[in-house]
Structures are given as C-alpha cells and as structure tokens.
Scaffold this active site. Sequence first.
Site, PDB file in Angstrom:
ATOM      1  N   PRO A  88       0.864  -1.100   0.073  1.00 20.17           N
ATOM      2  CA  PRO A  88      -0.015   0.035   0.083  1.00 20.17           C
ATOM      3  C   PRO A  88       1.057   1.437  -0.039  1.00 20.17           C
ATOM      4  CG  PRO A  88      -0.136  -1.172   2.080  1.00 20.17           C
ATOM      5  CD  PRO A  88       0.691  -1.982   1.341  1.00 20.17           C
ATOM      6  N   ARG A 153      -3.683  -7.832 -20.561  1.00 23.59           N
ATOM      7  CA  ARG A 153      -4.641  -7.444 -21.862  1.00 23.59           C
ATOM      8  C   ARG A 153      -4.123  -6.379 -22.675  1.00 23.59           C
ATOM      9  NH1 ARG A 153      -7.435  -2.860 -21.148  1.00 23.59           N
ATOM     10  NH2 ARG A 153      -9.210  -3.381 -22.211  1.00 23.59           N
ATOM     11  N   ASP A 168     -10.190   2.087 -24.968  1.00 23.50           N
ATOM     12  CA  ASP A 168     -10.324   2.130 -23.431  1.00 23.50           C
ATOM     13  C   ASP A 168     -10.852   3.177 -22.814  1.00 23.50           C
ATOM     14  OD1 ASP A 168      -9.982  -0.522 -23.571  1.00 23.50           O
ATOM     15  OD2 ASP A 168      -7.988  -0.520 -22.475  1.00 23.50           O
TER      16      ASP A 168
HETATM   17  N1  ADE Z   1      -1.184  -4.816  -0.161  1.00 17.86           N
HETATM   18  C1  ADE Z   1      -1.987  -4.561   0.752  1.00 17.86           C
HETATM   19  N2  ADE Z   1      -2.709  -3.251   0.299  1.00 17.86           N
HETATM   20  C2  ADE Z   1      -2.177  -3.120  -0.878  1.00 17.86           C
HETATM   21  C3  ADE Z   1      -2.681  -2.268  -1.995  1.00 17.86           C
HETATM   22  N3  ADE Z   1      -3.468  -1.176  -1.899  1.00 17.86           N
HETATM   23  N4  ADE Z   1      -1.883  -2.378  -3.036  1.00 17.86           N
HETATM   24  C4  ADE Z   1      -0.958  -3.039  -3.183  1.00 17.86           C
HETATM   25  N5  ADE Z   1      -0.666  -4.275  -2.382  1.00 17.86           N
HETATM   26  C5  ADE Z   1      -1.122  -4.156  -1.081  1.00 17.86           C
END
Ligand code: ADE
Length: 250
Positions: A88, A153, A168
């Site tokens: 994240p 893709r 797209d």
């Molecule tokens: N692992 C936990 N949350 C994540 C996110 N938002 N993006 C990528 N990997 C993650």
Amino acid sequence: MRIDIVTLFPGMLEAPLAGSIMGRARVRGLVDIRVHDLRAHAAGRHRVTDEPPFGGGGGMILKPEPLAAAVEALKPEGADARVILLGPAGRRFSQDVARELARRSHLILLCGRYEGVDERVSGTVAHEELSIGDYVLTGGEPAALVVTDAVTRLLPGVLGDGEAPARDSFARGLLEHPQYTRPEVFRGVSVPAVLRSGDHARIARWRQLMSLWRTWERRPDLLETADLTPEEQKWTDGFRQGRTPADFLD
Ligand code: ADE
C-alpha cells in the site's frame, strides 16, 4: 512476456489466472504466467517466512531472505526482469504504469503479507513498490492479479480486434463513453436514438462528446492532464459554463 508471481498463497491466484482472457492468453502462449510458493524459498526445517518487528508492536513482518532467494532462483531466466513489490505504500498503479510494464519482457511480482514487509526488500530485492489504490488489503495477491490482468490485456494479440485497448477508458486519459445493448428499452430507459441511427459519423461524435461529459462529471481531475482536441477543449469550456452534451448535438 513472462510474469512470475511470488506468494505465500499460490491457491489464491490459480483460479483467477486460469479463467477468461488471462487463461486464454496463457493457453495461446501470449503470456507465460507462473506462480511460486514463497515458503519453498524459506530456510530451515520450519521454513519461517515472517517474524515479529524489531522495536515491538503487533503483527508479523515478512522476512527479506525468502523473497531474495525466490528472486535469485528466477535470476538465470530473469536477468532483465523488473522486480515489483506489491504494497500500500508504493507508487500508484495506473493505466500509464500498466502500459509501461507491458513494454517489458519479464516481471517478477512479490506479494506482501501480514502487517508488512521488511523495509530492506525495497531497493535491494525489488526495483520498486506498487500500490493499486489507497486502501489496505490483507496481502498483495489481489494487487498482483490486478497488475497481471491490466498488463496482460495490453499485450499484442491478447484482445480481439473489437476489444482493442485503444478505445479503453484512460486510453487518451478520458473515461470511456457509455455503451448499450439490447433491449432498446429497459425499465423505461431507452437507448439513445443516435446509436440506432446507423450514421457512423454522428455515432462517433456522440461517443467522443459523451466520453468527455462522463469524464467531466465523474473524474474532472483527469481533464487536467488529458490530451484534448480543439473541439473537445471547446466542449469542456462549454461544460464549465453550464452547458450539457445536448447543447452540442444537432
Ligand atoms: N497490499 C496491501 N494493500 C495493498 C495495496 N493497496 N496495493 C498493493 N498491495 C497491497
């Protein structure tokens, strides 16, 4: 294109990678996707992959060595591989990043887990960290699937002509125009008459206008960087003054 995914939970990935367009692309040899069990690269009889954090606090942190060993094991085939940790705190994944990754020949995706991954993985084992959005998943597996899908893709031959990624949402930095199929009336809502007119020039213009309108209504932030034609710029100025698509259609 080769994509290796390293995870503690290979079973989470197998079914999604076998179905639909990704599955078909694999069978046709357009992409070589392999899933690897991180535990197989952990040392010792207990194959420990995580431990509590230094400095205290709850949770378990993925150790760096198993991830390093997994990448090392792929190295003979992966000299040019881009190694990406999913987490994240990474750079935000987007259509532009998908396009950038689709130009590479080999990706190694490392799925983070638990409360975190040892900081030293970024920069020593992984070239970068990618996040798929501002929310926290229980692990990087869904994110690895998102990246794999969005990249696959875009590879040559994966989509049929009619599904071309050039049309797209985001292809030009705008959302895609609305689409309709049968029936002509659903719950009292009709398909716009222009789409049934058979007039291809009018349909193309309507779609272009609606793509811009939808972007204006839903994602005005995208208009700050979108690459607009002079006519689209004129329409956008009109929207800003309170006009709607109906004001621009004949
Ligand atoms: N692992 C936990 N949350 C994540 C996110 N938002 N993006 C990528 N990997 C993650």
